[in-house]
Design a protein around this motif. Structure first.
Motif, PDB file in Angstrom:
ATOM      1  N   CYS A 144       0.839  -1.209   0.000  1.00 28.00           N
ATOM      2  CA  CYS A 144       0.000   0.000   0.000  1.00 28.00           C
ATOM      3  C   CYS A 144       0.868   1.250   0.000  1.00 28.00           C
ATOM      4  O   CYS A 144       0.532   2.254  -0.635  1.00 28.00           O
ATOM      5  N   ARG A 145       1.962   1.204   0.708  1.00 27.08           N
ATOM      6  CA  ARG A 145       2.853   2.365   0.791  1.00 27.08           C
ATOM      7  C   ARG A 145       3.481   2.669  -0.558  1.00 27.08           C
ATOM      8  O   ARG A 145       3.607   3.827  -0.955  1.00 27.08           O
ATOM      9  N   TRP A 146       3.883   1.617  -1.284  1.00 29.36           N
ATOM     10  CA  TRP A 146       4.460   1.830  -2.611  1.00 29.36           C
ATOM     11  C   TRP A 146       3.407   2.397  -3.565  1.00 29.36           C
ATOM     12  O   TRP A 146       3.681   3.321  -4.326  1.00 29.36           O
ATOM     13  N   LEU A 147       2.195   1.843  -3.525  1.00 28.83           N
ATOM     14  CA  LEU A 147       1.128   2.353  -4.384  1.00 28.83           C
ATOM     15  C   LEU A 147       0.823   3.812  -4.070  1.00 28.83           C
ATOM     16  O   LEU A 147       0.590   4.619  -4.980  1.00 28.83           O
ATOM     17  N   ALA A 148       0.843   4.158  -2.781  1.00 26.74           N
ATOM     18  CA  ALA A 148       0.565   5.530  -2.387  1.00 26.74           C
ATOM     19  C   ALA A 148       1.631   6.475  -2.907  1.00 26.74           C
ATOM     20  O   ALA A 148       1.335   7.557  -3.425  1.00 26.74           O
ATOM     21  N   GLN A 149       2.909   6.070  -2.791  1.00 19.58           N
ATOM     22  CA  GLN A 149       3.990   6.927  -3.270  1.00 19.58           C
ATOM     23  C   GLN A 149       3.960   7.094  -4.785  1.00 19.58           C
ATOM     24  O   GLN A 149       4.461   8.075  -5.319  1.00 19.58           O
ATOM     25  N   LYS A 150       3.376   6.124  -5.478  1.00 13.33           N
ATOM     26  CA  LYS A 150       3.253   6.225  -6.928  1.00 13.33           C
ATOM     27  C   LYS A 150       2.010   6.994  -7.353  1.00 13.33           C
ATOM     28  O   LYS A 150       1.750   7.140  -8.540  1.00 13.33           O
ATOM     29  N   GLY A 151       1.213   7.461  -6.391  1.00 13.56           N
ATOM     30  CA  GLY A 151       0.008   8.202  -6.715  1.00 13.56           C
ATOM     31  C   GLY A 151      -1.160   7.321  -7.087  1.00 13.56           C
ATOM     32  O   GLY A 151      -2.200   7.820  -7.519  1.00 13.56           O
ATOM     33  N   ARG A 152      -1.036   6.003  -6.926  1.00 15.23           N
ATOM     34  CA  ARG A 152      -2.122   5.069  -7.269  1.00 15.23           C
ATOM     35  C   ARG A 152      -2.977   4.857  -6.021  1.00 15.23           C
ATOM     36  O   ARG A 152      -3.041   3.774  -5.437  1.00 15.23           O
ATOM     37  N   GLU A 155      -5.864   2.056  -5.833  1.00 19.89           N
ATOM     38  CA  GLU A 155      -5.388   0.698  -5.579  1.00 19.89           C
ATOM     39  C   GLU A 155      -4.908   0.550  -4.136  1.00 19.89           C
ATOM     40  O   GLU A 155      -5.111  -0.493  -3.505  1.00 19.89           O
ATOM     41  N   ALA A 156      -4.240   1.587  -3.619  1.00 20.74           N
ATOM     42  CA  ALA A 156      -3.783   1.541  -2.228  1.00 20.74           C
ATOM     43  C   ALA A 156      -4.961   1.389  -1.284  1.00 20.74           C
ATOM     44  O   ALA A 156      -4.909   0.606  -0.325  1.00 20.74           O
ATOM     45  N   LEU A 157      -6.034   2.114  -1.549  1.00 23.43           N
ATOM     46  CA  LEU A 157      -7.224   2.025  -0.711  1.00 23.43           C
ATOM     47  C   LEU A 157      -7.853   0.643  -0.796  1.00 23.43           C
ATOM     48  O   LEU A 157      -8.332   0.105   0.210  1.00 23.43           O
ATOM     49  N   LEU A 160      -5.858  -1.590   1.359  1.00 22.99           N
ATOM     50  CA  LEU A 160      -6.095  -1.216   2.752  1.00 22.99           C
ATOM     51  C   LEU A 160      -7.409  -1.801   3.257  1.00 22.99           C
ATOM     52  O   LEU A 160      -7.503  -2.277   4.395  1.00 22.99           O
ATOM     53  N   GLN A 161      -8.411  -1.764   2.425  1.00 25.32           N
ATOM     54  CA  GLN A 161      -9.715  -2.302   2.825  1.00 25.32           C
ATOM     55  C   GLN A 161      -9.640  -3.815   3.034  1.00 25.32           C
ATOM     56  O   GLN A 161     -10.272  -4.356   3.944  1.00 25.32           O
ATOM     57  N   VAL A 162      -8.852  -4.499   2.196  1.00 23.19           N
ATOM     58  CA  VAL A 162      -8.673  -5.944   2.376  1.00 23.19           C
ATOM     59  C   VAL A 162      -7.968  -6.228   3.694  1.00 23.19           C
ATOM     60  O   VAL A 162      -8.384  -7.102   4.470  1.00 23.19           O
TER      61      VAL A 162
END
Length: 431
Positions: A144-152, A155-157, A160-162
């Motif tokens: 999730c942290r990598w997706l967040a740093q990439k602006g995605r 997908e990060a959310l 996170l929900q899972v």
């Protein structure tokens, strides 16, 4: 998790340029999960190839690929675990994962004893690897942290929900999404960084000293571990029992490392274990053969410290580096560790000049590495993973010569100011 739109704002590195013509860091370009799945499949194929190898060069190539890909998976796993785990549980999860390594180490002696023909032995290893890897590939999540740093952020959310649903915290996540507008994620504002750019950041910023210290620590720790595992017979003269006991002692050493990391912190644990390992390496060959019990006890202590400090350096390397440079840093540190391990066979030639020379050399370098660690590595116990170079460099919780120093908890007011400063961006709380 807070994401800064410009993660290099406080370094001397220029704005991230297009890296299409550079050697990209595949961790950052494709993410953790795709690389893990690809490496798993290729590692199984390489093990099968080693079992049916029709020539010695083919066998060597297959073994080389299997070793490279196995280390790649191990590295990816540690990076992912550190990025999706809260700082309260990071030590527990990473230490618990080492049990799998120890169990696998012990099982090698049993498998090799039961399946003596080398082709059958390699085939059994490939079969076991497939049974273990296939479920892992299916359930292995993306960071999730990598997706967040990439602006995605979408997908990060989703991930996170899972995670929240599995941990029965879906209500907590929904409440934070509704009520707390903090933890900034800027959409589509992060450019992919390649290995070349990551190395430029690591070598031209305020965290360079920490990065170099981690590489040195990895090099010495890897050489010590290989030296202790492959060039000693202090446990037993039977090679199968020797390997089994060498793996068995790693289980309590993992527990020991977990306790030290929890109560002493990261740098103090690394320093203590490196010094103990260095001292025991120096004095072990000096013990008379008549004192077999003392020799065995010191050998167990040395072996336990060598693995426990490995876990410490893994944790340190993941916690002192920012997100976009974390996998590149651990890859470089792992490379340094392999270079250190390559030098171990040559250290054995020092016996031509002195019987104690290899142990003395390894012991002294271990003690030096431990001292450098406590002097140059900041304490990360109870600290969130840094997302930017600025956040990493702002951690100045050094022990230096005062090993009894205590640190207060993270400054919540600074976090609040940081959140308010970027309140205009999209918000997703990382719990």
């Amino acid at each position: 998790m807070r994401c800064n739109p410009n993660p290099f704002q406080d370094t001397q590195v220029a704005t991230i340029r297009d890296t299409n013509n550079e050697l990209h860091s595949i961790f950052h370009r494709y993410g953790r999960r795709p690389v893990f799945v690809f490496a798993c499949g290729l590692q199984i194929l390489s093990q099968v190839l080693s079992a049916v190898a029709w020539s010695y060069p083919v066998y060597c190539i297959s073994i080389l690929l299997s070793g490279i890909l196995g280390y790649t998976n191990y590295n990816i796993f540690y990076v992912l675990v550190s990025e999706i785990t809260d700082h309260k549980w990071r030590n527990f999860i990473t230490s618990a994962s080492s049990f799998g390594f120890s169990i696998g180490f012990c099982s090698l002696s049993l498998i090799s004893y039961l399946f003596r023909p080398w082709r059958m032995y390699m085939g059994v290893l490939a079969f076991i690897g497939a049974i273990i890897y296939i479920p892992c590939c299916w359930y292995f999540p993306e960071s999730c942290r990598w997706l967040a740093q990439k602006g995605r952020s979408d997908e990060a959310l989703k991930y996170l929900q899972v995670i929240a649903r599995v941990n029965k915290r879906a209500t907590v996540l929904n409440d934070k999404l509704k009520e707390k507008g903090t933890y900034v994620i800027a959409k589509n504002n992060i450019t992919s960084t390649g290995m070349t750019e990551s190395m430029r950041v690591l070598f031209r910023s305020r965290i360079t000293t920490r990065f170099v210290t981690c590489m040195f620590g990895w090099a010495i720790t890897s050489s010590l571990y290989l030296f202790i595992s492959m060039y000693t017979t202090d446990f037993s003269k039977d090679r199968y029992i020797n390997i089994f006991l060498g793996g068995l002692v790693e289980i309590p050493s993992t527990i020991l490392g977990f306790i030290f990391l929890k109560y002493l912190g990261r740098p103090r644990t690394a320093a203590l274990l490196m010094v103990l390992c260095g001292i025991s390496t120096i004095i072990l060959p000096m013990i008379s053969e008549q004192l077999s019990s003392a020799s065995t006890a010191i050998a167990f202590i040395r072996k336990a410290c060598s693995l426990a400090v490995f876990n410490a350096w893994y944790l340190i390397s993941s916690e002192v580096m920012p997100t976009l440079q974390r996998s590149a840093s651990m890859s470089a540190s792992g490379f340094a560790g392999r270079v250190g391990a390559l030098g171990v066979p040559y250290f054995m030639y020092l016996r031509k000049y002195s019987y104690l020379a290899p142990e003395m050399t390894m012991g002294v370098t271990a003690i030096i590495s431990g001292m450098l660690g406590i002097m140059l590595i900041p304490e990360t116990l109870g600290v969130d993973l840094p997302d930017t170079v600025k956040e990493a460099a702002d951690n100045k919780r050094f022990y230096r010569l005062n090993i009894f120093k205590t640190f207060s908890k993270q400054n919540a007011s600074k976090d609040k100011e940081h959140d308010q400063e970027h309140s205009e961006h999209e918000h997703i709380p990382m719990i």
